[in-house]
Design an enzyme around this catalytic site. Structure first.
Site, PDB file in Angstrom:
ATOM      1  N   LYS A 105     -11.296  -2.885  -3.096  1.00  0.00           N
ATOM      2  CA  LYS A 105     -12.231  -1.747  -3.176  1.00  0.00           C
ATOM      3  C   LYS A 105     -11.569  -0.564  -3.846  1.00  0.00           C
ATOM      4  O   LYS A 105     -12.205   0.180  -4.582  1.00  0.00           O
ATOM      5  CB  LYS A 105     -12.606  -1.267  -1.768  1.00  0.00           C
ATOM      6  CG  LYS A 105     -13.330  -2.210  -0.920  1.00  0.00           C
ATOM      7  CD  LYS A 105     -13.668  -1.484   0.379  1.00  0.00           C
ATOM      8  CE  LYS A 105     -13.676  -2.426   1.539  1.00  0.00           C
ATOM      9  NZ  LYS A 105     -12.342  -2.631   2.148  1.00  0.00           N
ATOM     10  N   LYS A 158       0.820  -1.213   0.000  1.00  0.00           N
ATOM     11  CA  LYS A 158       0.000   0.000   0.000  1.00  0.00           C
ATOM     12  C   LYS A 158       0.855   1.265   0.000  1.00  0.00           C
ATOM     13  O   LYS A 158       0.500   2.251  -0.629  1.00  0.00           O
ATOM     14  CB  LYS A 158      -0.947   0.015   1.206  1.00  0.00           C
ATOM     15  CG  LYS A 158      -2.093  -0.962   1.051  1.00  0.00           C
ATOM     16  CD  LYS A 158      -3.248  -0.583   1.922  1.00  0.00           C
ATOM     17  CE  LYS A 158      -4.347  -1.622   1.943  1.00  0.00           C
ATOM     18  NZ  LYS A 158      -5.110  -1.787   0.753  1.00  0.00           N
ATOM     19  N   LYS A 204      -5.007  -9.019  -6.289  1.00  0.00           N
ATOM     20  CA  LYS A 204      -6.306  -9.290  -5.662  1.00  0.00           C
ATOM     21  C   LYS A 204      -7.331  -8.206  -6.014  1.00  0.00           C
ATOM     22  O   LYS A 204      -6.965  -7.068  -6.341  1.00  0.00           O
ATOM     23  CB  LYS A 204      -6.155  -9.467  -4.156  1.00  0.00           C
ATOM     24  CG  LYS A 204      -6.089  -8.200  -3.365  1.00  0.00           C
ATOM     25  CD  LYS A 204      -6.441  -8.460  -1.902  1.00  0.00           C
ATOM     26  CE  LYS A 204      -6.564  -7.118  -1.201  1.00  0.00           C
ATOM     27  NZ  LYS A 204      -7.429  -7.085  -0.068  1.00  0.00           N
TER      28      LYS A 204
END
Ligand code: AQP
Length: 338
Positions: free
Chosen positions: A204, A118, A201
């Protein structure tokens, strides 16, 4: 130590960092619904304090928190049988997280792959909260003495860190106070992949809307996204082994199997040798038949935000009645004067 002395208790959460995806549904919510039982405490949480580890628009965060709650309710989480609330209404989470910040080691945090993914190349500019996230997650779980944590594959490392924190706390203070929680990662939907790149993956917050199925997508959108989903030129294989090295094909088979409650073997047996022109529309029909009732109910619930807020507040009261005594005992063990 073992968990034998602890009553089985389930905890899990979803962060309102965007709309719910099929990954959240198959990897988490659907399995939470299956695990509900009047004989066990099942505690499910919209983890809004995790969401703010990256920037969230304040209005969007409130709406997103209600959407997560609506998604859980519409999927079948019963707020009477289970405890459903949003994390920030139970301040004990952050209080225990501070204690765990002082138990967890920097070296452990440096190994967390989700932070690396991230934060990317810009780690220096990531929030301190994003780095400390796993310690708050450990607090979420251990604040309830939860023994079982149903999560998708991507959260396995964080649950393992939770176990390390529980063990170190118990050893440091010479107690058997925190259980060593088990991750529960079972079934074909535990790692739903991006529809445009089967090696990443489904998230959202992924860049393109075409890479994910949102729980609020309508039938046309779902059909379009599966139609455009990346695949390879080969038809479906005759055995499961034939999916090796074909991440996109495997992903679509796994999604089918998660939605249909079939094993991947059964899906392959039914579609052995099928071309994508047959499999993709069948998958889209299946997804619409399973998701449309949920999204209709979500929309109905979201039309009445005050009722969602009432349910979350009632859940938070119940959660606090478990959390407060555990935090109190933790403070006492640590030697904090009350
Ligand atoms: N693609 C996925 N496949 C299976 N399970 C998944 N989960 C998330 N994505 C998938 C599971 O959903 C639960 C809630 O996850 P989260 O929202 O708290 O955090 P996340 O894993 O970081 O989810 P996202 O969608 O990827 O959010 P963003 O993009 O904001 O980071 C967890 O049990 C998770 O395993």
């Amino acid at each position: 130590m073992t968990n034998n002395s602890f009553t089985p208790r389930v905890f899990s959460g979803i962060k309102p960092s965007g709309g719910l995806t099929l990954g959240n549904y198959l990897g988490a919510i659907k399995r939470w619904v299956d695990m509900q039982s009047p004989d066990t405490d099942n505690i499910y949480c919209a983890v809004d304090l995790h969401a703010i580890t990256v920037w969230q628009d304040p209005k969007g965060l409130k709406a997103g928190t209600r959407e997560i709650a609506a998604g859980m309710l519409a999927s079948g989480i019963d707020p009477e049988t289970s405890i459903l609330f949003n994390q920030s209404q139970v301040p004990e989470h952050t209080e225990l997280a501070w204690i765990f910040n002082c138990v967890a080691r920097v070296g452990w945090m440096n190994r967390m792959t989700q932070f690396k993914d991230k934060a990317g190349k810009n780690a220096e500019k990531a929030s301190l909260g994003l780095y400390a996230y796993p310690s708050l997650m450990a607090a979420d779980i251990l604040l309830y003495h939860a023994t079982h944590v149903p999560v998708g594959e991507d959260q396995k490392q964080h649950v393992e860190l939770t176990r390390d924190i529980a063990n170190k706390f118990n050893n440091d203070f010479g107690v058997e106070f925190f259980p060593v929680a088990e991750p529960v990662i079972e079934g074909p939907g535990t790692r739903v992949m991006n529809l445009r790149d089967g090696t990443k993956k489904m998230s959202k917050s992924g860049e393109s809307d075409m890479e994910r199925i949102n729980m609020l997508d309508d039938a046309d959108k779902i059909a379009k996204k599966f139609k455009k989903a990346k695949t390879d030129p080969e038809p479906l294989p005759k055995t499961l082994e034939g999916l090796a090295g074909r991440p996109e094909a495997k992903n679509l088979v796994d999604i089918y199997s998660g939605l249909a409650d079939m094993t991947p073997e059964e899906v392959i047996a039914e579609y052995a040798g099928a071309q994508w022109g047959r499999f993709k529309p069948a998958l889209a029909d299946l997804a619409v038949s399973k998701l449309a009732p949920i999204s209709d109910e979500m929309k109905r619930l979201m039309d009445d935000p005050a009722e969602i807020d009432r349910k979350l507040a009632a859940g938070a009261d119940r959660a606090r009645s478990i959390a407060a005594p555990i935090l109190d005992q933790t403070y006492d063990i640590v030697g904090l004067l009350r």
